[in-house]
Design a protein around this motif. Structure first.
Motif, PDB file in Angstrom:
ATOM      1  N   ILE A  37       0.848  -1.186   0.000  1.00 49.07           N
ATOM      2  CA  ILE A  37       0.000   0.000   0.000  1.00 49.07           C
ATOM      3  C   ILE A  37       0.887   1.242   0.000  1.00 49.07           C
ATOM      4  N   ALA A  38       0.582   2.198  -0.862  1.00 52.40           N
ATOM      5  CA  ALA A  38       1.358   3.440  -0.909  1.00 52.40           C
ATOM      6  C   ALA A  38       1.218   4.190   0.410  1.00 52.40           C
ATOM      7  N   ALA A  39       2.337   4.734   0.889  1.00 49.26           N
ATOM      8  CA  ALA A  39       2.334   5.430   2.181  1.00 49.26           C
ATOM      9  C   ALA A  39       1.336   6.575   2.210  1.00 49.26           C
ATOM     10  N   SER A  40       1.217   7.309   1.108  1.00 47.51           N
ATOM     11  CA  SER A  40       0.313   8.468   1.079  1.00 47.51           C
ATOM     12  C   SER A  40      -1.152   8.070   1.222  1.00 47.51           C
ATOM     13  N   THR A  41      -1.480   6.828   0.855  1.00 46.67           N
ATOM     14  CA  THR A  41      -2.856   6.352   1.011  1.00 46.67           C
ATOM     15  C   THR A  41      -3.229   6.226   2.479  1.00 46.67           C
ATOM     16  N   LEU A  42      -2.258   5.889   3.326  1.00 45.48           N
ATOM     17  CA  LEU A  42      -2.521   5.790   4.763  1.00 45.48           C
ATOM     18  C   LEU A  42      -2.851   7.156   5.344  1.00 45.48           C
ATOM     19  N   ASN A  43      -2.203   8.205   4.818  1.00 47.11           N
ATOM     20  CA  ASN A  43      -2.528   9.567   5.249  1.00 47.11           C
ATOM     21  C   ASN A  43      -3.919   9.969   4.770  1.00 47.11           C
ATOM     22  N   ALA A  44      -4.248   9.589   3.545  1.00 45.58           N
ATOM     23  CA  ALA A  44      -5.572   9.905   2.999  1.00 45.58           C
ATOM     24  C   ALA A  44      -6.667   9.198   3.786  1.00 45.58           C
ATOM     25  N   LEU A  45      -6.381   7.996   4.293  1.00 52.76           N
ATOM     26  CA  LEU A  45      -7.350   7.275   5.113  1.00 52.76           C
ATOM     27  C   LEU A  45      -7.645   8.038   6.405  1.00 52.76           C
ATOM     28  N   THR A  46      -6.616   8.591   7.006  1.00 55.21           N
ATOM     29  CA  THR A  46      -6.824   9.391   8.220  1.00 55.21           C
ATOM     30  C   THR A  46      -7.737  10.575   7.933  1.00 55.21           C
ATOM     31  N   ALA A  47      -7.489  11.246   6.808  1.00 55.98           N
ATOM     32  CA  ALA A  47      -8.338  12.376   6.421  1.00 55.98           C
ATOM     33  C   ALA A  47      -9.776  11.923   6.214  1.00 55.98           C
ATOM     34  N   ALA A  48      -9.958  10.808   5.515  1.00 54.40           N
ATOM     35  CA  ALA A  48     -11.313  10.294   5.257  1.00 54.40           C
ATOM     36  C   ALA A  48     -12.021   9.942   6.558  1.00 54.40           C
ATOM     37  N   SER A  75      -7.124   0.787  10.660  1.00 57.06           N
ATOM     38  CA  SER A  75      -8.068   1.496  11.516  1.00 57.06           C
ATOM     39  C   SER A  75      -8.851   2.514  10.699  1.00 57.06           C
ATOM     40  N   GLY A  76     -10.167   2.489  10.842  1.00 55.06           N
ATOM     41  CA  GLY A  76     -11.024   3.424  10.113  1.00 55.06           C
ATOM     42  C   GLY A  76     -11.736   2.810   8.928  1.00 55.06           C
ATOM     43  N   VAL A  77     -11.227   1.695   8.421  1.00 56.36           N
ATOM     44  CA  VAL A  77     -11.857   1.026   7.279  1.00 56.36           C
ATOM     45  C   VAL A  77     -12.985   0.135   7.786  1.00 56.36           C
ATOM     46  N   THR A  78     -14.202   0.371   7.298  1.00 58.96           N
ATOM     47  CA  THR A  78     -15.357  -0.411   7.732  1.00 58.96           C
ATOM     48  C   THR A  78     -15.748  -1.484   6.716  1.00 58.96           C
ATOM     49  N   LYS A  79     -15.323  -1.302   5.464  1.00 61.39           N
ATOM     50  CA  LYS A  79     -15.614  -2.298   4.431  1.00 61.39           C
ATOM     51  C   LYS A  79     -14.611  -2.132   3.297  1.00 61.39           C
ATOM     52  N   VAL A  80     -14.315  -3.242   2.620  1.00 62.84           N
ATOM     53  CA  VAL A  80     -13.393  -3.199   1.488  1.00 62.84           C
ATOM     54  C   VAL A  80     -14.120  -3.698   0.245  1.00 62.84           C
ATOM     55  N   ILE A 113     -12.355   9.889  -2.277  1.00 61.37           N
ATOM     56  CA  ILE A 113     -11.094  10.400  -1.748  1.00 61.37           C
ATOM     57  C   ILE A 113      -9.905   9.577  -2.241  1.00 61.37           C
ATOM     58  N   ALA A 114      -8.802  10.259  -2.525  1.00 58.57           N
ATOM     59  CA  ALA A 114      -7.538   9.608  -2.872  1.00 58.57           C
ATOM     60  C   ALA A 114      -6.399  10.518  -2.434  1.00 58.57           C
ATOM     61  N   SER A 115      -5.209   9.986  -2.396  1.00 56.63           N
ATOM     62  CA  SER A 115      -4.049  10.809  -2.054  1.00 56.63           C
ATOM     63  C   SER A 115      -3.699  11.717  -3.226  1.00 56.63           C
ATOM     64  N   HIS A 116      -3.045  12.843  -2.916  1.00 53.20           N
ATOM     65  CA  HIS A 116      -2.645  13.804  -3.953  1.00 53.20           C
ATOM     66  C   HIS A 116      -1.281  13.409  -4.522  1.00 53.20           C
ATOM     67  N   SER A 117      -1.176  12.155  -4.922  1.00 52.66           N
ATOM     68  CA  SER A 117       0.027  11.618  -5.553  1.00 52.66           C
ATOM     69  C   SER A 117      -0.187  11.616  -7.055  1.00 52.66           C
ATOM     70  N   ALA A 118       0.814  11.190  -7.808  1.00 56.01           N
ATOM     71  CA  ALA A 118       0.647  11.091  -9.260  1.00 56.01           C
ATOM     72  C   ALA A 118      -0.507  10.158  -9.602  1.00 56.01           C
ATOM     73  N   THR A 175       1.297  14.923   3.648  1.00 59.46           N
ATOM     74  CA  THR A 175       2.085  15.457   4.755  1.00 59.46           C
ATOM     75  C   THR A 175       1.236  16.203   5.778  1.00 59.46           C
ATOM     76  N   ALA A 176      -0.038  16.448   5.475  1.00 60.32           N
ATOM     77  CA  ALA A 176      -0.902  17.209   6.381  1.00 60.32           C
ATOM     78  C   ALA A 176      -1.633  16.331   7.386  1.00 60.32           C
ATOM     79  N   PHE A 177      -1.615  15.012   7.198  1.00 61.98           N
ATOM     80  CA  PHE A 177      -2.337  14.094   8.078  1.00 61.98           C
ATOM     81  C   PHE A 177      -1.420  12.945   8.493  1.00 61.98           C
ATOM     82  N   PRO A 178      -1.544  12.456   9.721  1.00 58.70           N
ATOM     83  CA  PRO A 178      -0.745  11.292  10.131  1.00 58.70           C
ATOM     84  C   PRO A 178      -1.203  10.039   9.399  1.00 58.70           C
ATOM     85  N   ALA A 179      -0.325   9.072   9.322  1.00 58.10           N
ATOM     86  CA  ALA A 179      -0.657   7.814   8.647  1.00 58.10           C
ATOM     87  C   ALA A 179      -1.565   6.964   9.536  1.00 58.10           C
TER      88      ALA A 179
END
Length: 334
Positions: A37-48, A75-80, A113-118, A175-179
């Protein structure tokens, strides 16, 4: 053609806690490669997760089972939701955007929602256009179900943006949210709706650059070079220093445009956004476009022979010296 429906509010509150309307349902697009999993996705999950209402994660790929297992434990994921199809192997944006739109329409998600990556920047604008809504890019805080904070003008101004769209399409500055971390439970998973591949694009090939150094996006230490490096061969000085520090190597846009290094190393407004514990800027003048990509670093060190270089205005420590003398001496002493 779609209308831009946004209101820029005159005041700004950075508080991330608020009273949710209770009608929020968020779909998070998971970026992954080689079963990681891309590291930035973990930050986006916190935001979500700050939106309330739980987060549904979407994992798309040819054989995503390993990633699905890891995402379900976050943590935070209720369904996949699992989209298992060869069409999603190489994350072609047209295929992913069509999948997102189908899921949003079928299951009524209010936030996409997604991370602001390429990866996110390639897919989300297409999804927003297909949904006929305005994308909210690069958010750094959440003030409500419909209100978000994002930098503008290369980070020189901060806007609080309110969206009136029924579906909010959002990319998150990592970088604005913890992973997000692993939780105590495992979320259930189910198959995503099948979407016919319209074959709007075709994967031809890719050429990967492999390195033993940390990934630039997630490195805790970064050594970056600018136009002052003079040529690509001189970047060896930075690689030697990076090896001593266990750091990643980056570059300013000026160095990339000059052909010194590959654009995968570019840091700045049009490159990667980093916020390491230590950022060493070598031969970088400090244009606002570059500062937008690294000014959130915890400790900034600047090495430049020009005492008037703007980079010294944001640096915690500055060394006015010829980099070709200073960097080898620093490397030798480490």
């Amino acid at each position: 053609m779609f209308a831009l429906r946004r209101t820029v509010l005159p005041t700004l509150s950075l508080a991330r806690g608020y009273a949710s309307s209770g009608n929020v349902s968020a779909l998070l697009l998971i970026e992954h490669k080689d079963n990681k999993i891309a590291a930035s996705t973990l930050n986006a999950l916190t935001a979500a997760s700050h939106l309330g209402g739980g987060v549904t994660a979407l994992v798309a790929g040819n054989a995503p089972d390993t990633v699905v297992g890891e995402v379900a434990k976050l943590s935070g994921v209720t369904k996949v939701l699992v989209a298992k199809d060869a069409a999603y192997t190489h994350a072609l944006p047209e295929s992913h955007a069509a999948l997102l739109v189908e899921i949003v329409k079928a299951q009524g998600f209010t936030h996409l929602i997604a991370s602001h990556s390429a990866f996110g920047k390639n897919i989300m604008p297409r999804a927003a256009a297909l949904l006929d809504v305005a994308q909210i890019s690069d958010i750094t805080a959440i003030n409500g179900d419909d209100t978000f904070v994002r930098p503008i003008y290369a980070g020189n101004a901060i806007a609080t943006v309110k969206s009136h769209d029924k579906i909010k399409v959002i990319t998150v500055r990592g970088t604005a949210f913890p992973a997000a971390a692993h939780g105590d439970t495992t979320a259930p998973h189910e198959d995503a709706p099948a979407v016919a591949d319209k074959k709007l694009s075709e994967f031809v090939s890719e050429h990967m650059q492999k390195s033993d150094r940390p990934e630039l996006d997630s490195a805790t230490r970064v050594i970056a070079g600018g136009r002052g490096m003079k040529n690509g061969e001189n970047f060896k000085l930075l690689y030697d220093l990076a090896d001593k520090l266990g750091a990643a190597v980056g570059a300013s846009r000026a160095a990339v445009d000059a052909g010194f290094v590959d654009n995968s190393l570019q840091i700045g407004q049009t490159g990667k956004i980093v916020a390491p514990e230590l950022y060493v800027a070598v031969g970088i003048s400090g244009a606002i476009q570059h500062l937008a990509g690294m000014k959130d670093s915890k400790t900034i060190v600047a090495i430049n022979k020009d005492p008037e270089a703007p980079i010294f205005q944001v640096a915690d420590y500055g060394l006015v010296s010829d980099l070709f003398t200073a960097v080898p001496e620093l490397t030798k002493k480490l």
